[in-house]
Structure formats: structure tokens, C-alpha cells
Design a protein around this motif. Sequence first.
Motif, PDB file in Angstrom:
ATOM      1  N   PRO A  35      -0.218 -12.639  33.251  1.00 23.69           N
ATOM      2  CA  PRO A  35      -1.179 -12.812  34.350  1.00 23.69           C
ATOM      3  C   PRO A  35      -2.601 -12.452  33.935  1.00 23.69           C
ATOM      4  O   PRO A  35      -2.817 -11.547  33.140  1.00 23.69           O
ATOM      5  N   ARG A  36      -3.557 -13.187  34.480  1.00 21.36           N
ATOM      6  CA  ARG A  36      -4.963 -12.876  34.205  1.00 21.36           C
ATOM      7  C   ARG A  36      -5.359 -11.525  34.808  1.00 21.36           C
ATOM      8  O   ARG A  36      -6.192 -10.813  34.267  1.00 21.36           O
ATOM      9  N   GLU A  37      -4.763 -11.188  35.953  1.00 23.88           N
ATOM     10  CA  GLU A  37      -4.981  -9.898  36.591  1.00 23.88           C
ATOM     11  C   GLU A  37      -3.639  -9.173  36.669  1.00 23.88           C
ATOM     12  O   GLU A  37      -2.602  -9.806  36.831  1.00 23.88           O
ATOM     13  N   PRO A  38      -3.617  -7.862  36.574  1.00 20.82           N
ATOM     14  CA  PRO A  38      -2.346  -7.120  36.604  1.00 20.82           C
ATOM     15  C   PRO A  38      -1.526  -7.428  37.852  1.00 20.82           C
ATOM     16  O   PRO A  38      -2.066  -7.523  38.956  1.00 20.82           O
ATOM     17  N   THR A  39      -0.238  -7.579  37.667  1.00 20.78           N
ATOM     18  CA  THR A  39       0.667  -7.800  38.801  1.00 20.78           C
ATOM     19  C   THR A  39       1.557  -6.590  39.049  1.00 20.78           C
ATOM     20  O   THR A  39       2.291  -6.566  40.042  1.00 20.78           O
ATOM     21  N   VAL A  40       1.531  -5.622  38.142  1.00 20.47           N
ATOM     22  CA  VAL A  40       2.250  -4.358  38.323  1.00 20.47           C
ATOM     23  C   VAL A  40       1.327  -3.231  37.865  1.00 20.47           C
ATOM     24  O   VAL A  40       0.346  -3.464  37.150  1.00 20.47           O
ATOM     25  N   ALA A  41       1.644  -2.029  38.290  1.00 26.85           N
ATOM     26  CA  ALA A  41       0.864  -0.854  37.877  1.00 26.85           C
ATOM     27  C   ALA A  41       1.614  -0.112  36.783  1.00 26.85           C
ATOM     28  O   ALA A  41       2.819   0.123  36.892  1.00 26.85           O
ATOM     29  N   LEU A  42       0.912   0.237  35.722  1.00 29.94           N
ATOM     30  CA  LEU A  42       1.554   0.942  34.619  1.00 29.94           C
ATOM     31  C   LEU A  42       2.213   2.234  35.078  1.00 29.94           C
ATOM     32  O   LEU A  42       3.309   2.579  34.621  1.00 29.94           O
ATOM     33  N   ILE A 102       5.912  -4.636  30.389  1.00 28.83           N
ATOM     34  CA  ILE A 102       5.209  -3.783  31.340  1.00 28.83           C
ATOM     35  C   ILE A 102       3.728  -3.708  30.994  1.00 28.83           C
ATOM     36  O   ILE A 102       2.856  -3.849  31.859  1.00 28.83           O
ATOM     37  N   GLY A 103       3.405  -3.506  29.736  1.00 29.37           N
ATOM     38  CA  GLY A 103       2.013  -3.416  29.317  1.00 29.37           C
ATOM     39  C   GLY A 103       1.255  -4.709  29.520  1.00 29.37           C
ATOM     40  O   GLY A 103       0.067  -4.698  29.887  1.00 29.37           O
ATOM     41  N   THR A 104       1.920  -5.837  29.299  1.00 30.22           N
ATOM     42  CA  THR A 104       1.251  -7.127  29.448  1.00 30.22           C
ATOM     43  C   THR A 104       0.996  -7.448  30.915  1.00 30.22           C
ATOM     44  O   THR A 104      -0.087  -7.888  31.294  1.00 30.22           O
ATOM     45  N   ARG A 105       1.997  -7.196  31.750  1.00 27.61           N
ATOM     46  CA  ARG A 105       1.829  -7.481  33.175  1.00 27.61           C
ATOM     47  C   ARG A 105       1.005  -6.409  33.879  1.00 27.61           C
ATOM     48  O   ARG A 105       0.456  -6.647  34.954  1.00 27.61           O
ATOM     49  N   GLY A 106       0.925  -5.247  33.248  1.00 24.97           N
ATOM     50  CA  GLY A 106       0.182  -4.145  33.855  1.00 24.97           C
ATOM     51  C   GLY A 106      -1.278  -4.080  33.460  1.00 24.97           C
ATOM     52  O   GLY A 106      -1.982  -3.122  33.822  1.00 24.97           O
ATOM     53  N   GLY A 107      -1.770  -5.074  32.690  1.00 24.41           N
ATOM     54  CA  GLY A 107      -3.189  -5.145  32.369  1.00 24.41           C
ATOM     55  C   GLY A 107      -3.633  -4.330  31.177  1.00 24.41           C
ATOM     56  O   GLY A 107      -4.838  -4.228  30.910  1.00 24.41           O
ATOM     57  N   PRO A 120       0.963   4.972  26.655  1.00 17.42           N
ATOM     58  CA  PRO A 120       2.307   5.292  26.154  1.00 17.42           C
ATOM     59  C   PRO A 120       3.397   4.370  26.678  1.00 17.42           C
ATOM     60  O   PRO A 120       4.288   3.976  25.924  1.00 17.42           O
ATOM     61  N   ILE A 121       3.361   4.004  27.965  1.00 16.26           N
ATOM     62  CA  ILE A 121       4.419   3.142  28.506  1.00 16.26           C
ATOM     63  C   ILE A 121       4.377   1.764  27.859  1.00 16.26           C
ATOM     64  O   ILE A 121       5.417   1.129  27.655  1.00 16.26           O
ATOM     65  N   THR A 122       3.196   1.288  27.482  1.00 14.08           N
ATOM     66  CA  THR A 122       3.059   0.009  26.787  1.00 14.08           C
ATOM     67  C   THR A 122       3.660   0.100  25.398  1.00 14.08           C
ATOM     68  O   THR A 122       4.370  -0.816  24.952  1.00 14.08           O
ATOM     69  N   LEU A 123       3.388   1.209  24.715  1.00 15.23           N
ATOM     70  CA  LEU A 123       3.869   1.384  23.349  1.00 15.23           C
ATOM     71  C   LEU A 123       5.365   1.650  23.274  1.00 15.23           C
ATOM     72  O   LEU A 123       5.947   1.604  22.189  1.00 15.23           O
ATOM     73  N   GLU A 124       5.995   1.919  24.408  1.00 10.81           N
ATOM     74  CA  GLU A 124       7.452   2.079  24.397  1.00 10.81           C
ATOM     75  C   GLU A 124       8.162   0.744  24.183  1.00 10.81           C
ATOM     76  O   GLU A 124       9.364   0.708  23.944  1.00 10.81           O
ATOM     77  N   GLY A 125       7.423  -0.350  24.276  1.00  8.39           N
ATOM     78  CA  GLY A 125       8.016  -1.662  23.998  1.00  8.39           C
ATOM     79  C   GLY A 125       8.944  -2.103  25.110  1.00  8.39           C
ATOM     80  O   GLY A 125       8.583  -2.096  26.286  1.00  8.39           O
ATOM     81  N   THR A 127      11.250  -0.958  27.107  1.00  9.28           N
ATOM     82  CA  THR A 127      11.725   0.337  27.554  1.00  9.28           C
ATOM     83  C   THR A 127      12.755   0.183  28.676  1.00  9.28           C
ATOM     84  O   THR A 127      13.040  -0.937  29.113  1.00  9.28           O
ATOM     85  N   CYS A 128      13.288   1.294  29.161  1.00  6.20           N
ATOM     86  CA  CYS A 128      14.409   1.252  30.122  1.00  6.20           C
ATOM     87  C   CYS A 128      14.126   0.356  31.322  1.00  6.20           C
ATOM     88  O   CYS A 128      14.926  -0.524  31.669  1.00  6.20           O
ATOM     89  N   GLU A 129      12.968   0.563  31.959  1.00  6.38           N
ATOM     90  CA  GLU A 129      12.681  -0.165  33.187  1.00  6.38           C
ATOM     91  C   GLU A 129      12.188  -1.580  32.930  1.00  6.38           C
ATOM     92  O   GLU A 129      12.053  -2.367  33.864  1.00  6.38           O
ATOM     93  N   SER A 130      11.947  -1.935  31.663  1.00  2.00           N
ATOM     94  CA  SER A 130      11.671  -3.333  31.331  1.00  2.00           C
ATOM     95  C   SER A 130      12.871  -4.202  31.682  1.00  2.00           C
ATOM     96  O   SER A 130      12.719  -5.378  32.012  1.00  2.00           O
ATOM     97  N   CYS A 131      14.057  -3.615  31.583  1.00  4.74           N
ATOM     98  CA  CYS A 131      15.288  -4.335  31.901  1.00  4.74           C
ATOM     99  C   CYS A 131      15.856  -3.931  33.259  1.00  4.74           C
ATOM    100  O   CYS A 131      16.244  -4.786  34.055  1.00  4.74           O
ATOM    101  N   HIS A 132      15.909  -2.641  33.524  1.00  2.00           N
ATOM    102  CA  HIS A 132      16.615  -2.174  34.721  1.00  2.00           C
ATOM    103  C   HIS A 132      15.787  -2.291  36.001  1.00  2.00           C
ATOM    104  O   HIS A 132      16.302  -2.014  37.086  1.00  2.00           O
ATOM    105  N   LYS A 133      14.536  -2.721  35.890  1.00  2.93           N
ATOM    106  CA  LYS A 133      13.744  -3.060  37.060  1.00  2.93           C
ATOM    107  C   LYS A 133      13.610  -4.579  37.219  1.00  2.93           C
ATOM    108  O   LYS A 133      12.771  -5.063  37.988  1.00  2.93           O
ATOM    109  N   VAL A 134      14.431  -5.334  36.511  1.00  6.89           N
ATOM    110  CA  VAL A 134      14.433  -6.787  36.648  1.00  6.89           C
ATOM    111  C   VAL A 134      15.245  -7.169  37.872  1.00  6.89           C
ATOM    112  O   VAL A 134      16.412  -6.779  38.015  1.00  6.89           O
TER     113      VAL A 134
END
Length: 447
Positions: A35-42, A102-107, A120-125, A127-134
Amino acid sequence: MKTLRTILTLIPLACGGGGSPSGPDELLSDELSMPREPTVALDGFASAEQCGLCHEAHYLEWSTSGHAYAMIDPVFRAFVAVRQEHYGGKQDMFCLQCHSPIGTRGGDIVPGFDFADLQPITLEGVTCESCHKVASLARPYNSGHVLDPDGPMRGTIAEPIISAAHESQFSPLHGAASFCAGCHDLREVSGLVLERPYGEWQGSPAAAAGVQCQGCHMPSYEGPAVVGGPTRRLHRHTWIGAGIPLLEGFLTAEEKASLRAEVKRLLASAARVDITADTSVRAGDVVDLFVAVTNNIAAHNFPTGSTFNRQAWVEVVVRDSDGRIVFATGTLDAGGEPSGSSLAAPGAPELLRLGSILVDERGEPVLFPWRAAEHVSNALGPLRERVFRLRVPTGRAARGPLSAEARILFRAFSPTALRALGLDEYAAGLEIHEVSRDRIRVELRPP
């Protein structure tokens, strides 16, 4: 940069990307994943370390996985730097949307970003909630997951424990092969299909039998999902594949040894080579060697993933009774490349290669996936066999019998590619895995 451009297609491209073709000055974007603008908050996502306070076993498994390695892999970072240079930062979200959704969608990923500046959450790659919050899957490729940061933690436990830490919910999607497709099937900005393990699975014997990706790459075991919780059927969060991290310090010596053993076990069951020929020939005649390679995997091709980058080939060496080499293909040259490959010395015997190439509109090999018009593959389909024929002259043999040995070899990276990226220290430590070997004996009769 000429040398770098010559070999970059040998570097694995494990990233996603939506959007449509754009010019070099147009920002590449996608409403879902870039997204051009963040759609989630880090700060709306918990760190893996926080999850590990309760889910200790899964955290320890994840911390040694390719998902945890996704954003610190030096090869990936070097590759991103080249794409940043080529597009002036306008396509910086392309690879990052799968490596750090998360980092890409979070701006946090913006044109011209620097890894050193990321949160840090971006650098986790992954991470857990990248999958379990889908919450759902919008498309089975190119970071197609729909993130729901305010929703429950979703997974495959049918009756999750009621917890004060978070709401939990059973999700059949998380146990389906299509879930993995969200990032592991890849299309370039042009729409060209680059990686398709899920597409391969869809027409495979494994799919027909109802075996999902998770059945092999997340094997089950019995244990507590949460510290102090009841024993359940769990799934291992290591996602063993064919690669071993190159970055020193990511794994302990014990963890690396354990991973190496797992990769060896996985590859040893992946394919088989069988070599046949006449049991005897007249000295000076030509021996016809038939080298059969069989993909033992029921779920996807061998190799799979970024097949245009990985190195899978068959080494064949024929020796006389004195041990002198009469014929060879696939042995390494001075640069560490398989002889017979496009990177080896001219005139070498044909290399028996498995994989694919990218070509432009004229049918010429191209150097970058975004320049390609076609993806031509000779990877072996699930449970399929291919037979290569080699004509071996025996005139150089001092005396018989001849010993002919064939080996299927696999390597995750090309050393030439790593050296061109300035990663010489990793090129020296690349591991070649023997997948299978076979040997026959051919008697030489008097002429």
C-alpha cells in the motif's frame, strides 16, 4: 556492474509482489500487500519474543527458521540493494512484502529505505503474527494474505484454550496448502510466473491424496502449545527446506549441525539417480551411458521454488581401472562451478542440469526476472523420471574395467553470484549436498 548483471539470475528470489508494470519513475504499489499508505500499525503486532513467553517451544523452533532469517539474510539484502539501485527505490516494497509483510504494510518500508533504520518488528521478518493474524487469502501468490491485527490468533488447534493473553480461533486455512501459496508462489511485476510450488502441488499425487504442504514442512508431534498447557498435536515451526543460513551467529554450532542433518535427510529422499550401460564393450568403442533421474517427491517438482537460481545437476565421472578419469561432466572447475555450465570453461562436456532459465522476447537468456518474457523449465514433475544419454569414448582408458559413477548434487547458491555481490566469505563456505548416487562397472573387451 557488468559482472554483477551477468550472474544475478543465479540468486534466489524468494519474494512476492503485486501491482502492475510501471515505469522506472512510478512507485510500484498494490492495495493489499504494497500500500502507498500504511494499512496496519506496527505497534499493533506483538513481537515473536513476547509470544515466546507462553509459546516457548514454537518460539525456539521459529527462531532457527528461514522465516526468522528472512530479513537478515546477507544475500537477500545484497539483492535488494541492486533492485533499489535499478529502480531508484520505486520498487523497494516488492521483495519486502513477503519477507516482512508487517513492515511493508505498516509503512516502515519506503522508497530508499535502509535496513539499519527499520523497526524491530519489521526486522523479525515472517514473525508469529505475520501468519497467525491472517484472516483470509485474497490470492494464492505474491503476499496474498489478508492481515487482521485486531482479530484473534488463528491456527489449527480445533479447541483452543481460553486465555487472557489473546483470543484464539480455529482456522482451516492455516492447515491448507493454499496458505503457503500466499508467499511461496511468485509472479513478477509483469505477471510472469517465477515460482510455483503451490501450482505444482495442485496437479500432484500429493494433492490428490489430500496431503498438504504442512504435512512435510511442518511435521506433527505431541506436546503443549503453551507452557503448562495440555498435550496436543502440534506442528513444528522450523519449515525445513533445502537451505542452510550463511550468516554466522544466526544459529549456534549445535543448531546448525541439527539443521544440516535435517536438510541432508530431506534431500536424500527427494530424488534418485540410476545409471545403466552395456556390461561390456570393445576397447576403443563408445559406451552409451543412460542416466535416469527420478523425482521421489509426490507434492512438487525437483527442484522447486526459484529453480532458475538454484543449482541442481548430475555429476558423472568415468574412470579406468587405474583410477584415471576417462570422462567427466558436472565436476567443479577452478571457480567452483559445475563443468559444462554456462559459467564453466568452453568445450566442457554437456552439463546435466535440472532447473529453469528466464529468456527475453528473442529467446535470449536474461539477467533479471523483471526483464524476462518467458520462464523455461526442465525441472522434474512430481514422481516423474527423465533419462539422459551420454556417449563416452573409451580410447583414453589404459585398461578396464571402467567404473562409472553418477551423483545428483544440489547447492542453494552459485559461488560466482556471491562473489559478484561482494559476499566472497560466504562463497567459500557454500555446501554441496549429495542427493543420490549410483555406480556401474563396464568391462572392456580386446579390440
